[in-house]
Design a protein around this motif. Sequence first.
Motif, PDB file in Angstrom:
ATOM      1  N   ASN A  12       0.819  -1.204   0.000  1.00 56.63           N
ATOM      2  CA  ASN A  12       0.000   0.000   0.000  1.00 56.63           C
ATOM      3  C   ASN A  12       0.857   1.261   0.000  1.00 56.63           C
ATOM      4  OD1 ASN A  12      -2.795   1.221   0.403  1.00 56.63           O
ATOM      5  ND2 ASN A  12      -1.640   2.216   2.047  1.00 56.63           N
ATOM      6  N   GLU A  13       0.605   2.120  -0.964  1.00 55.43           N
ATOM      7  CA  GLU A  13       1.200   3.458  -1.026  1.00 55.43           C
ATOM      8  C   GLU A  13       2.696   3.475  -0.724  1.00 55.43           C
ATOM      9  OE1 GLU A  13      -1.024   6.614   0.748  1.00 55.43           O
ATOM     10  OE2 GLU A  13      -2.887   5.980  -0.201  1.00 55.43           O
ATOM     11  N   GLN A  14       3.418   2.660  -1.471  1.00 53.09           N
ATOM     12  CA  GLN A  14       4.882   2.687  -1.354  1.00 53.09           C
ATOM     13  C   GLN A  14       5.385   4.114  -1.580  1.00 53.09           C
ATOM     14  OE1 GLN A  14       6.826  -0.180  -3.911  1.00 53.09           O
ATOM     15  NE2 GLN A  14       8.695   1.051  -3.956  1.00 53.09           N
TER      16      GLN A  14
ATOM     17  N   SER B 291      -7.270   6.544  12.187  1.00 52.83           N
ATOM     18  CA  SER B 291      -6.570   7.307  11.151  1.00 52.83           C
ATOM     19  C   SER B 291      -5.058   7.114  11.308  1.00 52.83           C
ATOM     20  CB  SER B 291      -6.974   8.777  11.304  1.00 52.83           C
ATOM     21  OG  SER B 291      -5.929   9.628  10.984  1.00 52.83           O
ATOM     22  N   THR B 292      -4.294   7.404  10.269  1.00 48.96           N
ATOM     23  CA  THR B 292      -2.839   7.216  10.404  1.00 48.96           C
ATOM     24  C   THR B 292      -2.246   8.125  11.482  1.00 48.96           C
ATOM     25  OG1 THR B 292      -2.374   8.824   8.670  1.00 48.96           O
ATOM     26  CG2 THR B 292      -2.433   6.523   7.996  1.00 48.96           C
ATOM     27  N   GLY B 293      -2.860   9.294  11.690  1.00 55.87           N
ATOM     28  CA  GLY B 293      -2.261  10.196  12.670  1.00 55.87           C
ATOM     29  C   GLY B 293      -3.251  10.817  13.634  1.00 55.87           C
TER      30      GLY B 293
ATOM     31  N   ALA C 270     -10.550  10.220  15.915  1.00 58.09           N
ATOM     32  CA  ALA C 270     -11.166  11.553  15.789  1.00 58.09           C
ATOM     33  C   ALA C 270     -11.471  11.892  14.335  1.00 58.09           C
ATOM     34  CB  ALA C 270     -10.236  12.610  16.381  1.00 58.09           C
ATOM     35  N   LYS C 271     -10.700  11.333  13.430  1.00 56.45           N
ATOM     36  CA  LYS C 271     -10.901  11.618  12.006  1.00 56.45           C
ATOM     37  C   LYS C 271     -11.642  10.426  11.425  1.00 56.45           C
ATOM     38  CE  LYS C 271      -8.163  13.088   7.992  1.00 56.45           C
ATOM     39  NZ  LYS C 271      -6.807  13.134   7.430  1.00 56.45           N
ATOM     40  N   ARG C 272     -12.934  10.619  11.194  1.00 57.59           N
ATOM     41  CA  ARG C 272     -13.779   9.469  10.827  1.00 57.59           C
ATOM     42  C   ARG C 272     -14.087   9.480   9.336  1.00 57.59           C
ATOM     43  NH1 ARG C 272     -16.537   7.149  15.429  1.00 57.59           N
ATOM     44  NH2 ARG C 272     -15.838   8.198  17.323  1.00 57.59           N
ATOM     45  N   TYR C 273     -14.051   8.292   8.763  1.00 50.64           N
ATOM     46  CA  TYR C 273     -14.311   8.139   7.330  1.00 50.64           C
ATOM     47  C   TYR C 273     -15.486   7.208   7.042  1.00 50.64           C
ATOM     48  CZ  TYR C 273      -9.698  10.062   5.935  1.00 50.64           C
ATOM     49  OH  TYR C 273      -8.607  10.853   5.691  1.00 50.64           O
ATOM     50  N   GLY C 274     -15.988   6.502   8.060  1.00 50.00           N
ATOM     51  CA  GLY C 274     -16.856   5.355   7.816  1.00 50.00           C
ATOM     52  C   GLY C 274     -18.246   5.671   7.289  1.00 50.00           C
TER      53      GLY C 274
END
Length: 494
Positions: free
Chosen positions: A166-168, A430-432, A436-440
Amino acid sequence: MYYDHNPKFPEGFFWGASSAAWQVEGGVAEGGRTPAIIDLNSKKKKPFADNTIAADHYHHYKEDVALMAECGFTSYRFSLSWSRIIPGPDRKVSEEGLAFYNNLINELVANHITPIVTLYHYDMPLWVDEKYGGWHDRAIIDEFEYYCKVCFENFGDRVKYWLSINEQNMQIVYGDWLGVSKGCTNWFVEQWQINHIMNLCHAKAVIACHEMVEGGKIGPVPGYVPIYPETCRPEDQIGAMNAEEFTEKIWCDTYAYGEYSNFVKNYWKNNNIDPKIQPGDMELLKAAKIDFIAVNCYRSNTGKFAPKDAEAGAYILNASGIKGNLKFPTVPGIYALTVNPYVEYTDWDWEIDPSSIRYACRYLWDHYHLPLVITENGFGAHEQKDAEGKVHDDYRINFLRNTIYQLGLAIEDGVEIFGYNPWSFTDLLSTGNGMAKRYGLVYIDTTDEEQVAADYDLSKLSMGRIRKDSFYWYSKLIRSNGQDWGTDMSGYQK
Ligand code: BG6
């Protein structure tokens, strides 16, 4: 290009969503899993929660797959945790690790959901890191190939769509963020050596997949952020092209053609960079013929000329009334990324640009003529339940609608695209920015504060699943194979 009809999606188009093991599973110390480097990295992102619990998919996978089926999914893209499958340096395969993924895959297949599986999504086992010092040592190529072969052997009868790394490109471009630069003393040079080793790992995975999985198809997963020039000044155009090269094109060229472009070879030569290519390496890259490109595309960036005496590093944008905590890099003499005044930004300062997906698909198709599948795209936001326990995410519906419409237009433009899997099905880590940062499409009833306060004691947390409004909207779109937009789209195309 204007079309006098709404876009049409091919029969059998994969409609689903996407996740990654360390961001969704939790259960980090269960079933024999040993720590991954990213576990340690996630602990540094305080005050956000780490990945100990995440969305607790490890214990909820059946319920999650049932919800996917209810939504009408025909695909689900997820990753395997290397240290769940091979917990230690003795290379012993964990039966419990295999059982977890076998159960998940069987559950998907039983619900007519096609698994699309990523072999590596940022979670190098700690034992691999300790043994080899991360990606620095070529010995990791053999270790990675062994892990991939275990996956193909055990899951290849049911999993026919595989993704390598993923995302090299983003792992190299943002080496610190994802921990890839750990232990490096000269990142300027070492990033290209690590990148070469990653390319060889990718190639081994491609070749083994074709040898071992009957009817198996495999592709890489570049993170693709189109770069628009800031102005039509010729030097900004070149700056934007440079940004495109140094953030994505160099990687896609190698995957598609099995060789390094003149552009990157000249860059290495001019900068005394030795990527440490050994005899036989280029033949291996050439032999690894990919079947498709999996595309992660959330947004666009804007690039411009950066003079050779520009100040290096990231700078903070807070001009133009934009929220202002996103850092864009400046690479002196090559490019700078900058603000785009023509788009709006999310709560987390990502450009809201549905057209970016059409641009990305057109660009990748025009350059490589390989089928594409969208494996990530989405809208990260702060979210809470209302008093009735519901989550109303109109902004996400708007974003998905406009983006999927643009994806459909790319198909009308002639690009071969076989699926759309936005990030993410449930909320996840989230990666960072923790939970708190929701995408679902599905809200997970937990917060960073709760997880931290409960000292990651699962028994004290609800972890309930709540369908957001976007879940219902997406479900209708899926069931109409991309025709029921929930609103009149005439006039959308300009
Ligand atoms: C992608 C990654 O680049 O972006 C995911 O593959 C990641 O792992 C996603 O979660 C969204 O980024 P973030 O930083 O908002 O989690």
